[in-house]
Scaffold this motif. Structure first.
Motif, PDB file in Angstrom:
ATOM      1  N   SER A  37       0.645  -1.187  -0.075  1.00 44.08           N
ATOM      2  CA  SER A  37      -0.064   0.086   0.033  1.00 44.08           C
ATOM      3  C   SER A  37       0.910   1.062   0.120  1.00 44.08           C
ATOM      4  CB  SER A  37      -0.759  -0.005   1.273  1.00 44.08           C
ATOM      5  OG  SER A  37      -0.328  -0.098   2.229  1.00 44.08           O
ATOM      6  N   ALA A  38       0.074   2.357  -0.110  1.00 42.24           N
ATOM      7  CA  ALA A  38       0.995   3.601  -0.009  1.00 42.24           C
ATOM      8  C   ALA A  38       1.681   3.872   1.202  1.00 42.24           C
ATOM      9  CB  ALA A  38       0.252   4.701  -0.729  1.00 42.24           C
ATOM     10  N   HIS A  39       2.941   4.127   1.166  1.00 45.50           N
ATOM     11  CA  HIS A  39       3.741   4.444   2.522  1.00 45.50           C
ATOM     12  C   HIS A  39       3.445   3.974   3.769  1.00 45.50           C
ATOM     13  CE1 HIS A  39       5.695   7.261  -0.207  1.00 45.50           C
ATOM     14  NE2 HIS A  39       4.384   7.870  -0.644  1.00 45.50           N
ATOM     15  N   PRO A  40       3.321   2.510   3.944  1.00 43.77           N
ATOM     16  CA  PRO A  40       2.728   2.016   4.879  1.00 43.77           C
ATOM     17  C   PRO A  40       3.496   1.840   6.428  1.00 43.77           C
ATOM     18  CG  PRO A  40       3.582   0.316   3.713  1.00 43.77           C
ATOM     19  CD  PRO A  40       4.000   1.689   2.999  1.00 43.77           C
ATOM     20  N   LEU A  41       2.814   1.734   7.430  1.00 41.89           N
ATOM     21  CA  LEU A  41       3.384   1.580   8.825  1.00 41.89           C
ATOM     22  C   LEU A  41       2.704   0.488   9.524  1.00 41.89           C
ATOM     23  CD1 LEU A  41       5.439   2.165  10.991  1.00 41.89           C
ATOM     24  CD2 LEU A  41       3.235   3.616  11.960  1.00 41.89           C
ATOM     25  N   LEU A  42       3.405  -0.848   9.647  1.00 41.72           N
ATOM     26  CA  LEU A  42       2.683  -1.887  10.182  1.00 41.72           C
ATOM     27  C   LEU A  42       2.744  -1.627  11.617  1.00 41.72           C
ATOM     28  CD1 LEU A  42       1.489  -4.770   9.771  1.00 41.72           C
ATOM     29  CD2 LEU A  42       3.946  -5.553   9.619  1.00 41.72           C
ATOM     30  N   LEU A  43       1.331  -2.130  12.286  1.00 47.60           N
ATOM     31  CA  LEU A  43       1.217  -2.177  13.590  1.00 47.60           C
ATOM     32  C   LEU A  43       1.164  -3.666  13.974  1.00 47.60           C
ATOM     33  CD1 LEU A  43      -1.248   0.597  14.822  1.00 47.60           C
ATOM     34  CD2 LEU A  43       1.544   0.746  14.710  1.00 47.60           C
ATOM     35  N   ASP A  44       2.246  -4.413  14.251  1.00 43.67           N
ATOM     36  CA  ASP A  44       2.404  -5.801  14.568  1.00 43.67           C
ATOM     37  C   ASP A  44       2.023  -6.088  15.788  1.00 43.67           C
ATOM     38  OD1 ASP A  44       2.872  -8.402  14.315  1.00 43.67           O
ATOM     39  OD2 ASP A  44       5.060  -8.262  14.382  1.00 43.67           O
ATOM     40  N   PHE A  45       0.604  -6.338  16.083  1.00 41.77           N
ATOM     41  CA  PHE A  45       0.104  -6.992  17.146  1.00 41.77           C
ATOM     42  C   PHE A  45       0.200  -8.563  17.279  1.00 41.77           C
ATOM     43  CE2 PHE A  45      -2.190  -3.020  16.588  1.00 41.77           C
ATOM     44  CZ  PHE A  45      -2.425  -2.824  17.835  1.00 41.77           C
ATOM     45  N   ASP A  46       0.458  -9.277  16.241  1.00 44.29           N
ATOM     46  CA  ASP A  46       0.474 -10.750  16.206  1.00 44.29           C
ATOM     47  C   ASP A  46       1.724 -11.464  16.432  1.00 44.29           C
ATOM     48  OD1 ASP A  46      -1.881 -12.636  16.063  1.00 44.29           O
ATOM     49  OD2 ASP A  46      -1.331 -12.985  13.787  1.00 44.29           O
ATOM     50  N   ARG A  47       2.631 -10.468  16.038  1.00 40.00           N
ATOM     51  CA  ARG A  47       4.195 -10.863  16.439  1.00 40.00           C
ATOM     52  C   ARG A  47       4.695 -11.604  14.977  1.00 40.00           C
ATOM     53  NH1 ARG A  47       4.567 -10.399  22.188  1.00 40.00           N
ATOM     54  NH2 ARG A  47       2.964  -8.943  22.574  1.00 40.00           N
ATOM     55  N   GLY A  48       3.800 -11.407  13.962  1.00 39.84           N
ATOM     56  CA  GLY A  48       4.351 -12.152  12.839  1.00 39.84           C
ATOM     57  C   GLY A  48       4.786 -11.612  11.652  1.00 39.84           C
ATOM     58  N   SER A  49       5.377 -10.142  11.847  1.00 39.69           N
ATOM     59  CA  SER A  49       5.803  -9.580  10.804  1.00 39.69           C
ATOM     60  C   SER A  49       6.841  -9.997  10.138  1.00 39.69           C
ATOM     61  CB  SER A  49       6.223  -7.960  10.936  1.00 39.69           C
ATOM     62  OG  SER A  49       7.158  -7.817  12.246  1.00 39.69           O
ATOM     63  N   HIS A  50       7.908 -10.801  10.872  1.00 36.80           N
ATOM     64  CA  HIS A  50       8.999 -11.316  10.546  1.00 36.80           C
ATOM     65  C   HIS A  50       8.825 -12.331   9.170  1.00 36.80           C
ATOM     66  CE1 HIS A  50       7.924 -13.839  13.416  1.00 36.80           C
ATOM     67  NE2 HIS A  50       8.549 -15.118  12.929  1.00 36.80           N
ATOM     68  N   ARG A  51       7.553 -12.942   9.176  1.00 39.36           N
ATOM     69  CA  ARG A  51       7.219 -13.857   8.065  1.00 39.36           C
ATOM     70  C   ARG A  51       6.850 -13.301   6.607  1.00 39.36           C
ATOM     71  NH1 ARG A  51       4.611 -15.985  12.625  1.00 39.36           N
ATOM     72  NH2 ARG A  51       2.635 -15.234  11.940  1.00 39.36           N
ATOM     73  N   SER A  52       6.692 -11.820   6.881  1.00 46.20           N
ATOM     74  CA  SER A  52       6.224 -11.121   5.433  1.00 46.20           C
ATOM     75  C   SER A  52       7.480 -10.674   4.601  1.00 46.20           C
ATOM     76  CB  SER A  52       5.519 -10.147   5.937  1.00 46.20           C
ATOM     77  OG  SER A  52       5.227  -9.121   4.598  1.00 46.20           O
ATOM     78  N   ALA A  53       7.298 -11.219   3.187  1.00 48.56           N
ATOM     79  CA  ALA A  53       8.532 -10.957   2.631  1.00 48.56           C
ATOM     80  C   ALA A  53       8.582  -9.613   1.922  1.00 48.56           C
ATOM     81  CB  ALA A  53       8.398 -12.015   1.193  1.00 48.56           C
ATOM     82  N   PHE A  54       7.619  -8.948   2.274  1.00 46.66           N
ATOM     83  CA  PHE A  54       7.499  -7.292   1.975  1.00 46.66           C
ATOM     84  C   PHE A  54       7.229  -6.675   3.187  1.00 46.66           C
ATOM     85  CE2 PHE A  54       7.238  -9.990  -1.903  1.00 46.66           C
ATOM     86  CZ  PHE A  54       7.858  -9.198  -2.831  1.00 46.66           C
ATOM     87  N   ARG A  55       7.859  -6.865   4.370  1.00 46.85           N
ATOM     88  CA  ARG A  55       7.307  -5.982   5.569  1.00 46.85           C
ATOM     89  C   ARG A  55       7.955  -4.495   5.453  1.00 46.85           C
ATOM     90  NH1 ARG A  55      10.500  -4.525   9.480  1.00 46.85           N
ATOM     91  NH2 ARG A  55      12.316  -5.384   8.635  1.00 46.85           N
ATOM     92  N   PRO A  56       6.845  -3.775   5.796  1.00 45.63           N
ATOM     93  CA  PRO A  56       6.950  -2.201   5.681  1.00 45.63           C
ATOM     94  C   PRO A  56       7.564  -1.921   7.139  1.00 45.63           C
ATOM     95  CG  PRO A  56       4.746  -2.597   6.112  1.00 45.63           C
ATOM     96  CD  PRO A  56       5.336  -4.114   5.830  1.00 45.63           C
ATOM     97  N   ASP A  57       7.693  -0.547   7.112  1.00 48.93           N
ATOM     98  CA  ASP A  57       8.444  -0.127   8.691  1.00 48.93           C
ATOM     99  C   ASP A  57       7.352  -0.923   9.708  1.00 48.93           C
ATOM    100  OD1 ASP A  57      10.078   1.218   7.324  1.00 48.93           O
ATOM    101  OD2 ASP A  57       9.300   3.138   7.668  1.00 48.93           O
ATOM    102  N   THR A  58       7.673  -0.845  10.751  1.00 46.29           N
ATOM    103  CA  THR A  58       6.988  -1.796  11.753  1.00 46.29           C
ATOM    104  C   THR A  58       6.901  -1.253  13.151  1.00 46.29           C
ATOM    105  OG1 THR A  58       7.197  -4.000  10.328  1.00 46.29           O
ATOM    106  CG2 THR A  58       6.646  -4.187  12.570  1.00 46.29           C
ATOM    107  N   VAL A  59       5.964  -1.358  13.903  1.00 44.96           N
ATOM    108  CA  VAL A  59       6.045  -1.361  15.285  1.00 44.96           C
ATOM    109  C   VAL A  59       5.531  -2.412  15.868  1.00 44.96           C
ATOM    110  CG1 VAL A  59       4.846   0.151  17.370  1.00 44.96           C
ATOM    111  CG2 VAL A  59       5.495   1.192  15.244  1.00 44.96           C
ATOM    112  N   LYS A  60       6.548  -3.133  16.651  1.00 48.60           N
ATOM    113  CA  LYS A  60       5.954  -4.258  17.429  1.00 48.60           C
ATOM    114  C   LYS A  60       5.452  -3.916  18.638  1.00 48.60           C
ATOM    115  CE  LYS A  60       9.483  -7.457  15.767  1.00 48.60           C
ATOM    116  NZ  LYS A  60       8.547  -8.264  15.123  1.00 48.60           N
TER     117      LYS A  60
END
Length: 322
Positions: A37-60
């Protein structure tokens, strides 16, 4: 307090933000779609962002307090907030709720929410979503899927706690199911089907999900089309209001002209507007005609003069009286 500027029904509304819910089985690429998506920020509630091949900027996210007071400045430089997952975010919010609020019991002794607690949960979460929207950001809600039985039919829907599910589906502009068809190719389908829930305000066909290595901003383009479609709905609403206003002007002219031919011409005009405008136009026309002493003859499909006591409807004397 004075009212803010009023947007009239005839004004065009520009759609600048949207809320989208994406759901599906683990491993279907939901988070990766959000990452395009356009300039995304991911809020990682599920603690699974490391599994995404196209992980954007992330807040755990460790607790709801980490995001409860999110502010516009925190999101500077971002255009989309990706909540992964909405179900886990609701779990965090529920855990942060007090047992009671005044005399209202929000939690049972076991820690589970009461009926009032679930109501408070959905209200607080939707308020939080709308606050993010006021910052000018799109929101993507990533959800796991859940299969339920509806009679003899099994249907897949987003896995969201209790009554919050219905509220989120209502507040979302689009709800799409992400599925792997043959173990390799993936589709994103916003259409409601006999197999899964959907919400498709833009009339999208099932969308093949591309290789993001060659199309890293794929969902940004899809969301731009979503907003254009929603803006088109607003434009069609404006056109409908304008048509009805023009028709009401013709009714006022008919009152002035006072001729049956003028009123009867408007019957065909009302029908030509198409549903649902024709019904509204006909209701206004019939009411105005009755106010002028006319009645509608269903057999003749035309207005005629209403008879005075002792007269037959449609006679010259009745027409003259009208």
């Amino acid at each position: 307090m004075a009212l803010k500027a009023i947007t009239k029904a005839s004004d065009t509304i520009e759609v600048s933000t949207t809320i989208v819910a994406l759901y599906g089985q683990p491993g279907t690429g939901k988070t990766s779609i959000g990452g395009t998506s356009a300039h995304p920020l991911l809020l990682d509630f599920d603690r699974g962002s490391h599994r995404s091949a196209f992980r954007p900027d992330t807040v755990k996210v460790e607790a709801w307090a980490d995001v409860a007071q999110i502010a516009r400045d925190d999101l500077a430089g971002y255009s989309t907030l990706v909540v992964d997952t909405a179900g886990r975010a609701l779990d965090f919010l529920a855990a942060a709720m007090p047992p009671t609020e005044g005399k209202t019991q929000l939690k049972r002794p076991s820690g589970g929410l009461t009926l009032q607690g679930f109501g408070r949960l959905k209200d607080d979460f939707v308020s939080w979503l709308r606050k993010v929207n006021t910052f000018g950001l799109d929101v993507i809600l990533i959800c796991h899927d859940k299969e339920e039985k509806d009679g003899d039919q099994r249907i897949v829907r987003p896995d969201i706690t209790g009554g919050s599910y219905h509220e989120i589906v209502k507040v979302a502009d689009f709800v799409g199911y992400v599925a792997k068809l043959d173990g390799r190719s993936t589709i994103l389908d916003f259409n409601p089907t006999a197999q899964w829930i959907g919400k498709n305000s833009a009339g999208f066909p099932p969308l093949p999900v591309p290789d993001f290595a060659t199309d890293p901003e794929w969902f940004a383009g899809i969301m731009a089309r979503m907003k254009a479609a929603l803006g088109g709905i607003a434009q069609r609403q404006k056109e409908a209001v304008d048509k009805l206003a023009e028709f009401r002007g013709q009714i006022e002219f008919a009152k002035t002209a006072g001729e049956l031919d003028t009123w009867n011409a408007l019957i065909e005009e009302a029908a030509s507007l198409g549903k649902p405008l024709s019904l509204q136009a006909w209701t206004a026309l019939k009411k105005a005609a009755e106010g002028q002493g006319l009645v509608y003859d269903r057999d003749a499909k035309a207005f005629r003069a209403k008879a005075e006591p002792g007269q037959k409807e449609g006679t010259p004397e009745a027409r003259e009286a009208a």
